[in-house]
Design an enzyme around this catalytic site. Structure first.
Site, PDB file in Angstrom:
ATOM      1  N   THR A  16      -0.121   4.845   1.515  1.00 60.66           N
ATOM      2  CA  THR A  16      -0.278   5.611   2.742  1.00 60.66           C
ATOM      3  C   THR A  16      -0.116   4.702   3.956  1.00 60.66           C
ATOM      4  O   THR A  16      -0.801   3.693   4.077  1.00 60.66           O
ATOM      5  CB  THR A  16      -1.653   6.292   2.786  1.00 60.66           C
ATOM      6  OG1 THR A  16      -1.808   7.086   1.611  1.00 60.66           O
ATOM      7  CG2 THR A  16      -1.783   7.172   4.017  1.00 60.66           C
TER       8      THR A  16
ATOM      9  N   ASP B 107      -1.637  -1.475   5.980  1.00 57.37           N
ATOM     10  CA  ASP B 107      -1.897  -0.986   7.325  1.00 57.37           C
ATOM     11  C   ASP B 107      -3.377  -0.777   7.610  1.00 57.37           C
ATOM     12  O   ASP B 107      -3.773  -0.644   8.757  1.00 57.37           O
ATOM     13  CB  ASP B 107      -1.146   0.324   7.568  1.00 57.37           C
ATOM     14  CG  ASP B 107      -1.707   1.464   6.725  1.00 57.37           C
ATOM     15  OD1 ASP B 107      -2.148   1.198   5.595  1.00 57.37           O
ATOM     16  OD2 ASP B 107      -1.691   2.614   7.196  1.00 57.37           O
TER      17      ASP B 107
ATOM     18  N   ASP C  47       0.859  -1.173   0.000  1.00 57.47           N
ATOM     19  CA  ASP C  47       0.000   0.000   0.000  1.00 57.47           C
ATOM     20  C   ASP C  47       0.904   1.235   0.000  1.00 57.47           C
ATOM     21  O   ASP C  47       2.120   1.132   0.172  1.00 57.47           O
ATOM     22  CB  ASP C  47      -0.888  -0.037   1.242  1.00 57.47           C
ATOM     23  CG  ASP C  47      -1.949   1.042   1.229  1.00 57.47           C
ATOM     24  OD1 ASP C  47      -2.274   1.539   0.141  1.00 57.47           O
ATOM     25  OD2 ASP C  47      -2.434   1.397   2.315  1.00 57.47           O
TER      26      ASP C  47
END
Length: 864
Positions: free
Chosen positions: A314, A554, A312
């Site tokens: 961010t 996350d 990912d």
């Protein structure tokens, strides 16, 4: 049970229209009884009973337990403990690990346990998330988490943060009729939502159910070990049938048959599973100290096989924070005054956000006295403050452009935008008393004078660039999967050192077939506006193409992809759901922690590979000896307690060899290498061992053919060993068997220690299989094992426990010359590659990277 508290809410009702009547209390209770409440299934697919049954009562363990029970019934306690002890320990470790994983998955929860307000009987009342039923009207206010799926009703307008679900960084505006997803948060506005999808049908609960789905990937090393163990079990099974039939025909006692079965079952290298469990545990402890907390034990080995890392953006490549990249004053604006104004405006905001936090951290300034404020929202894309000095506005260039003096900016920060930077414009109202709201009370921009263009950058995590470069050198490809704009993601990827070419938008993927998707995924590196389902599909595509995939994320939106990947990696600062489903958690939120974990995995693979050579050499040797001796009619060459010597010859050495292994790239042709080492070792060791056994069996038989000529002390000693009197029928055969068994066990044990020196040669004298090792610890280990074995042979209590006679000159007179012959023969077999010369190279293919066959005596392991 009534799930509604009955407490009427004191808060004002949302919107300006009438309050929807909603359901009545009676209707809500009826729907709850019909199973239409917002209650999801919280269990995983495996129960505790099934876990225990699968691990403890496996097919192999069941055989061991049956043999152990029979030995106990016959009074052979030592034999029973040796036969079933290892199976019990391994089953216990496996069951504990699986129960821990089940508990971790069962506690997954995406929805918070906050109070929910619903409209019942025309008024707002409090309830729990589980108290909401299908058809309820849910009150939505700022700060609320959405607990069901459904449309926003007329009269409402809200902004929701779906970053937890989709990875979209900016809040989204929801108008009447728009679907609002469970798991998102209301960050602005208010309204009413119709509860359409509840319980297991809601988006949040579907994500949670997918995260709880049982998905345990077997690593390549585990597959190879399972294959080897199954092959050995088949061979042992065939051999056992033949030997036990022969024993029955020859009239062996029940005790003898049970002991024979115990020895044969011990040929299965079940200790490999225990060794792997120990190696994984030690590797996990080491990795945790370097920033990678391993939650699924085999992940520490699995990560070393990864050839594609999906990540990912961010929170993974970036910290989720912004940094000030540049401030460019416009016209004749004073640079220092502009920077101070920006810093003061950021410090004066009532609701700090990422932008104001970055500006306040980088720029000087003091808080202003604020007379009026328009906070930033995703629908406006600007914020404004009225102070005693005038009206200040900060917003996106395209949002401010219609009100800027002279129209839009010359380039609007295009150059910065192309680099992935976020561009804002600082402006001041031309009229210091201009209103910030229109006649209807809604925010409205006054005419503006631009003062500066501001560039903000996503903050890369520490060591990201170095880690990306290192993975590239290791041949590991990286693919970025993000919910953000493809252009922004591509620009950030370039900052991190990932040259992705043209980014791929998620909207182009839905219509693709699997084959078409495979082509796009193989060619692409950066994927933007990717939904959670698309991330999972991309990972599936990579696996379908034969890649070994790690997924780093996350947010909850990454959970499904983490489950689908062979290795799921979560950031410590990520969501609880993602951390719980991950195989590895990066405790320092450092991308770089993957590299030490990869090295630890390689060390484990190499250590287990070496240990497999020791295990299989022992198994093959014992199998050949048993077959040969049985066919010769010289009794049975092992007792269950003598097999217990494998603790010294296999158990202890493999633990240390695994711990001392080096993290070099693993051998891609592991099974071929195993065959090249094990086959010569087994043939030579078994040949010499059968010779030792036969010589001692013959010598003892001849000695006891005339018992009167044998010293009384020796006769008494063998009577205690065999449990027979010298005058009993079968005494001579029993005495010859135990004497030959002692010699065989002594020889095979010393030969096993010698194999360690072949695998880790301390000097060129032993370097016929591989080059000399700089590590002297294996040689010291061998010396210690030799001392331990000698202590067993010369200590009556220990030799009796392992079913051996005391030290006798005939044993050493036979064993020592045999060891010399064994060493010379095995050295020649390895040094001159006799197996390939006899069988032909095509039968045991070499790895593609191997050097061509040589005729000089180069160690064989350096030629495969």
């Amino acid at each position: 049970m009534d799930h509604v508290t009955g407490v009427e809410a004191d808060q004002p009702t949302p919107g300006t229209g009438p309050v929807p009547e909603g359901l009545t209390g009676t209707e809500a209770e009826a729907r709850r009884r019909r199973g239409e409440a917002n209650v999801a299934d919280r269990g995983t697919s495996r129960t505790y009973t099934r876990i225990l049954r699968t691990n403890v009562f496996s097919f192999y363990n069941s055989i061991l337990f049956t043999i152990g029970a029979a030995l106990l019934a016959l009074g052979r306690t030592n034999d029973a403990v040796v036969s079933v002890g290892l199976g019990l320990v391994n089953a216990g470790i496996s069951a504990v690990q699986e129960i821990r994983a089940k508990r971790q998955l069962d506690r997954l929860q995406l929805l918070a346990r906050a109070v929910v307000h619903v409209v019942r009987d025309g008024r707002s009342v409090e309830t729990t998330p589980e108290g909401v039923v299908r058809g309820d009207v849910v009150v939505v206010r700022p700060g609320d988490q959405i607990v069901v799926d459904g449309p926003l009703l007329d009269g409402g307008r809200i902004e929701v943060d779906e970053s937890l679900l989709t990875g979209e960084a900016d809040p989204l505006v929801k108008k009447p009729g728009d679907d609002v997803l469970s798991g998102s948060f209301c960050v602005g506005g208010d309204g009413y939502q119709l509860a359409r999808d509840v319980g297991p049908d809601s988006y949040a609960n579907r994500l949670t159910a997918d995260a709880r789905r049982e998905s345990t990937d077997v690593t390549p090393l585990q597959r190879r070990i399972h294959f080897v163990v199954r092959l050995v079990m088949v061979l042992v099974g065939l051999m056992s049938v033949a030997i036990l039939l022969q024993a029955a025909l020859e009239g062996f006692s029940l005790l003898r048959i049970v002991q024979t079965s115990a020895v044969l079952s011990g040929l299965v290298p079940y200790g490999l599973f225990l060794l792997i469990a120990v190696a994984y545990t030690v590797g996990a402890v080491k990795s945790a100290g370097r920033g990678a907390l391993v939650q699924r034990v085999n992940a520490v080995e699995s990560v070393s096989n990864v050839d594609v890392v999906c990540t990912d953006k961010t929170g993974t490549l970036t910290t989720g924070r912004l940094t000030l990249a540049d401030v460019s004053p416009l016209g004749d604006a004073d640079p220092d005054a502009v920077r101070t104004a920006l810093g003061s405006m950021a410090r004066s905001a009532a609701l700090p956000n990422l932008t104001t936090t970055a500006l306040a951290a980088a720029l000087p300034g003091e808080p202003w006295v604020v007379r009026d404020e328009i906070p930033f929202s995703s629908s406006l894309r600007w914020s404004a403050l009225r102070t005693d000095d005038g009206v200040w506005v900060l917003g996106a260039p395209e949002a401010l452009a219609p009100r800027l003096a002279g129209g839009s900016l010359a380039d609007g920060g295009t150059a910065w935008t192309s680099r992935g930077l976020r561009v804002l414009v600082l402006a001041r109202a031309a009229d210091p008393y201009a209103p910030l709201r229109g006649g209807n009370g809604r925010p409205e921009l006054p005419p503006l004078e631009p003062l500066a263009v501001v560039a903000l950058a996503d903050e890369l995590r520490p060591q990201v660039e170095e880690t990306v470069a290192r993975l590239a050198r290791e041949g590991v490809a990286l693919k970025v999967l993000s919910g953000d704009d493809p252009g922004t993601v591509a620009a950030l990827a370039r900052q991190a050192g990932i040259d992705g070419g043209e980014p791929v938008a998620g909207s182009t993927l839905d219509a693709l077939s699997d084959a078409e998707l495979d082509e796009v995924v193989a060619a692409g590196t950066v994927f933007g506006r990717i939904a959670p389902e698309q991330k999972e599909r991309i990972v599936t595509s990579l696996r379908r193409q034969g890649h070994y995939v790690a997924m780093i994320g996350d947010g909850v939106n990454d959970a499904r992809a983490l489950k689908q990947a062979q290795v799921g990696v979560a950031m410590r600062s990520g969501s609880a759901v993602t951390r719980d489903v991950a195989d590895i958690i990066l405790t320092d939120d450092s991308f770089a922690a993957l590299l030490p974990a990869q090295q630890e995995g390689r060390r484990i693979i190499n250590g287990i590979a070496t240990s497999m050579q020791v295990f299989l050499a022992r198994v093959a040797t014992q199998g050949l000896v048993i077959l040969t001796v049985t066919m010769l009619g010289l009794g049975f060459p092992y007792s269950p307690t003598q097999v217990g010597l494998t603790l010294l010859t296999v158990g202890v050495p493999t633990l240390f060899l695994t711990a001392w292994a080096r993290p070099t790239p693993p051998d891609p042709a592991l099974l071929s290498s195993l065959a090249r080492f094990v086959v010569p070792a087994a043939l030579v060791t078994a040949g010499c061992g059968v010779a030792v056994y036969t010589l001692l069996y013959t010598k003892v038989s001849q000695g006891f053919s005339n018992v009167d000529s044998v010293p009384a002390g020796v006769v008494a000693e063998f009577e205690s060993y065999t449990g027979l009197s010298s005058g009993d029928t079968g005494f001579t055969a029993a005495a010859a068997t135990i004497g030959a068994q002692t010699g065989l066990s002594t020889f095979v044990s010393f030969a096993a220690f010698g194999l360690i020196l072949f695998l880790e040669p301390p000097s060129t004298f032993f370097a016929s299989w591989t080059r000399p090792s700089p590590d002297r610890r294996p040689a010291i280990l061998v010396a210690g094992l030799v001392v331990a074995l000698v202590a067993v042979l010369f200590t009556p209590a220990l030799s009796d426990y392992f079913g051996l006679t005391g030290p006798a000159p005939p044993v050493f007179q036979t064993v020592l010359p045999a060891l010399v012959v064994w060493f010379v023969a095995l050295s020649a077999a390895y040094r001159f590659d006799l197996l390939d010369r006899i069988l032909g190279l095509d039968l045991l293919p070499r790895p593609a990277s191997a050097a061509p066959p040589r005729t000089d005596p180069l160690p064989i392991a350096d030629r495969i």
